[in-house]
Design a protein around this motif. Structure first.
Motif, mmCIF file in Angstrom:
data_model
loop_
_atom_site.group_PDB
_atom_site.id
_atom_site.type_symbol
_atom_site.label_atom_id
_atom_site.label_comp_id
_atom_site.label_asym_id
_atom_site.label_seq_id
_atom_site.Cartn_x
_atom_site.Cartn_y
_atom_site.Cartn_z
ATOM 1 N N MET A 164 36.132 98.746 -68.643
ATOM 2 C CA MET A 164 34.927 97.991 -68.291
ATOM 3 C C MET A 164 34.865 97.818 -66.768
ATOM 4 S SD MET A 164 34.011 94.279 -69.650
ATOM 5 C CE MET A 164 32.433 93.674 -69.794
ATOM 6 N N ALA A 165 33.733 98.075 -66.206
ATOM 7 C CA ALA A 165 33.550 97.988 -64.763
ATOM 8 C C ALA A 165 33.489 96.524 -64.328
ATOM 9 C CB ALA A 165 32.271 98.710 -64.355
ATOM 10 N N ALA A 166 33.942 96.288 -63.106
ATOM 11 C CA ALA A 166 33.873 94.957 -62.532
ATOM 12 C C ALA A 166 32.431 94.644 -62.161
ATOM 13 C CB ALA A 166 34.780 94.889 -61.312
ATOM 14 N N SER A 167 32.188 93.405 -61.824
ATOM 15 C CA SER A 167 30.843 92.953 -61.476
ATOM 16 C C SER A 167 30.278 93.722 -60.287
ATOM 17 C CB SER A 167 30.877 91.466 -61.141
ATOM 18 O OG SER A 167 29.659 91.071 -60.541
ATOM 19 N N PRO A 168 29.013 94.098 -60.356
ATOM 20 C CA PRO A 168 28.376 94.764 -59.203
ATOM 21 C C PRO A 168 28.072 93.780 -58.074
ATOM 22 C CG PRO A 168 26.798 94.465 -60.963
ATOM 23 C CD PRO A 168 28.131 94.024 -61.512
ATOM 24 N N PHE A 169 28.332 92.495 -58.290
ATOM 25 C CA PHE A 169 27.963 91.479 -57.308
ATOM 26 C C PHE A 169 29.159 91.002 -56.484
ATOM 27 C CE2 PHE A 169 24.809 91.383 -60.684
ATOM 28 C CZ PHE A 169 23.696 91.733 -59.935
ATOM 29 N N ARG A 170 30.159 91.860 -56.367
ATOM 30 C CA ARG A 170 31.318 91.561 -55.533
ATOM 31 C C ARG A 170 30.938 91.629 -54.063
ATOM 32 N NH1 ARG A 170 34.326 96.398 -57.914
ATOM 33 N NH2 ARG A 170 32.190 96.785 -58.534
ATOM 34 N N PRO A 171 31.758 91.021 -53.199
ATOM 35 C CA PRO A 171 31.503 91.098 -51.755
ATOM 36 C C PRO A 171 31.647 92.532 -51.229
ATOM 37 C CG PRO A 171 33.090 89.358 -52.262
ATOM 38 C CD PRO A 171 32.876 90.139 -53.521
ATOM 39 N N ALA A 172 31.004 92.793 -50.102
ATOM 40 C CA ALA A 172 31.029 94.127 -49.500
ATOM 41 C C ALA A 172 32.455 94.626 -49.286
ATOM 42 C CB ALA A 172 30.271 94.115 -48.168
ATOM 43 N N LEU A 173 33.341 93.771 -48.814
ATOM 44 C CA LEU A 173 34.709 94.214 -48.564
ATOM 45 C C LEU A 173 35.362 94.718 -49.851
ATOM 46 C CD1 LEU A 173 37.169 94.639 -46.780
ATOM 47 C CD2 LEU A 173 37.795 92.251 -47.228
ATOM 48 N N ASP A 174 35.228 93.989 -50.931
ATOM 49 C CA ASP A 174 35.819 94.411 -52.208
ATOM 50 C C ASP A 174 35.231 95.741 -52.671
ATOM 51 O OD1 ASP A 174 37.141 91.994 -52.059
ATOM 52 O OD2 ASP A 174 36.090 91.071 -53.752
ATOM 53 N N LEU A 175 33.929 95.888 -52.529
ATOM 54 C CA LEU A 175 33.259 97.128 -52.925
ATOM 55 C C LEU A 175 33.718 98.297 -52.060
ATOM 56 C CD1 LEU A 175 29.745 95.539 -53.388
ATOM 57 C CD2 LEU A 175 31.098 96.569 -55.229
ATOM 58 N N MET A 176 33.832 98.052 -50.764
ATOM 59 C CA MET A 176 34.255 99.110 -49.839
ATOM 60 C C MET A 176 35.706 99.523 -50.105
ATOM 61 S SD MET A 176 31.758 99.945 -47.644
ATOM 62 C CE MET A 176 32.350 100.285 -45.995
ATOM 63 N N VAL A 177 36.568 98.552 -50.411
ATOM 64 C CA VAL A 177 37.966 98.874 -50.714
ATOM 65 C C VAL A 177 38.041 99.718 -51.978
ATOM 66 C CG1 VAL A 177 40.171 97.903 -51.485
ATOM 67 C CG2 VAL A 177 38.997 96.910 -49.503
ATOM 68 N N GLN A 178 37.324 99.302 -53.022
ATOM 69 C CA GLN A 178 37.360 100.067 -54.266
ATOM 70 C C GLN A 178 36.866 101.494 -54.031
ATOM 71 O OE1 GLN A 178 35.157 98.478 -57.595
ATOM 72 N NE2 GLN A 178 35.459 100.320 -58.782
ATOM 73 N N TYR A 179 35.768 101.641 -53.304
ATOM 74 C CA TYR A 179 35.215 102.962 -53.026
ATOM 75 C C TYR A 179 36.185 103.775 -52.165
ATOM 76 C CZ TYR A 179 31.383 106.308 -52.446
ATOM 77 O OH TYR A 179 30.594 107.431 -52.490
ATOM 78 N N ALA A 180 36.792 103.125 -51.180
ATOM 79 C CA ALA A 180 37.714 103.819 -50.281
ATOM 80 C C ALA A 180 38.919 104.372 -51.028
ATOM 81 C CB ALA A 180 38.177 102.870 -49.170
ATOM 82 N N ARG A 181 39.324 103.742 -52.090
ATOM 83 C CA ARG A 181 40.473 104.240 -52.856
ATOM 84 C C ARG A 181 40.222 105.648 -53.409
ATOM 85 N NH1 ARG A 181 41.390 98.346 -55.071
ATOM 86 N NH2 ARG A 181 43.043 97.713 -53.636
ATOM 87 N N TYR A 182 38.978 106.034 -53.521
ATOM 88 C CA TYR A 182 38.602 107.371 -53.985
ATOM 89 C C TYR A 182 38.270 108.293 -52.815
ATOM 90 C CZ TYR A 182 37.963 105.275 -58.625
ATOM 91 O OH TYR A 182 38.149 104.638 -59.824
ATOM 92 N N HIS A 183 38.327 107.756 -51.598
ATOM 93 C CA HIS A 183 37.854 108.481 -50.421
ATOM 94 C C HIS A 183 38.781 108.250 -49.234
ATOM 95 C CE1 HIS A 183 34.367 107.716 -53.005
ATOM 96 N NE2 HIS A 183 33.978 108.913 -52.616
#
Length: 183
Positions: free
Chosen positions: A1-20
């Motif tokens: 299950m995916a986490a909330s789309p309403f996380r802070p920018a830093l959390d979103l950027m960290v998650q995305y960066a883990r793939y990049h």
């Protein structure tokens, strides 16, 4: 299950960066993601939406909704910059969807840019050795443009604290050794 789309920018950027983390993958995203956003602008620009007595095309409606999302992630500069880049891509896309353009040409530009953008993305993920982030969390489709804009801002010297925290959590960027991919 995916986490909330309403996380802070830093959390979103960290998650995305883990793939990049591979710099070649990040570089391909500087071309692929804008092409995909541009293509979506082309494909949605002909669909008209009536909103409060105003006619708005679906591309600009999507832009407005995504802008609200970007601006509410807790990083005003990153949100504004992402919204501005996306607005520029929507504005550039409109002429390719204009009524004077044939349906075949409109679809060719829209679908063509979309496919080319995704091919470039998948080439980058070959270098990365990982699947795209959206496979595990669809919010990655929104984070992608924010990530590319963030990377550009980091290169210009903005957001050193955010970049340091991304690298602390996701690791530094590198060039993956394709001859020894598991090393």
């Amino acid at each position: 299950m995916a986490a909330s789309p309403f996380r802070p920018a830093l959390d979103l950027m960290v998650q995305y960066a883990r793939y990049h983390r591979d710099r070649r993958n990040i570089a391909t995203h500087f071309v692929g993601i804008p092409l995909i956003v541009f293509a979506i602008g082309i494909l949605l620009a002909r669909a008209q939406v009536e909103l409060g007595g105003y006619a708005l095309n679906a591309a600009w409606l999507l832009w407005a909704l995504s802008t609200i999302w970007y601006l509410t992630r807790g990083s005003l500069v990153l949100g504004l910059a992402t919204a501005l880049v996306n607005a520029l891509l929507m504005a550039l896309a409109e002429p390719f969807a204009a009524a004077a353009v044939s349906t075949g040409s409109w679809l060719a530009w829209g679908i063509g840019a979309f496919i080319v953008g995704w091919i470039i993305q998948f080439v980058g993920h070959y270098y990365e050795g990982k699947k795209p982030a959206f496979v595990d969390d669809l919010v990655g489709l929104l984070v992608g443009p924010m990530f590319v804009v963030g990377e550009a801002l980091f290169a210009l010297g903005w957001g050193r604290g955010m970049l340091a925290e991304i690298e602390r959590q996701a690791g530094p960027t590198h060039l993956r050794d394709l001859a020894h991919p598991l090393a």
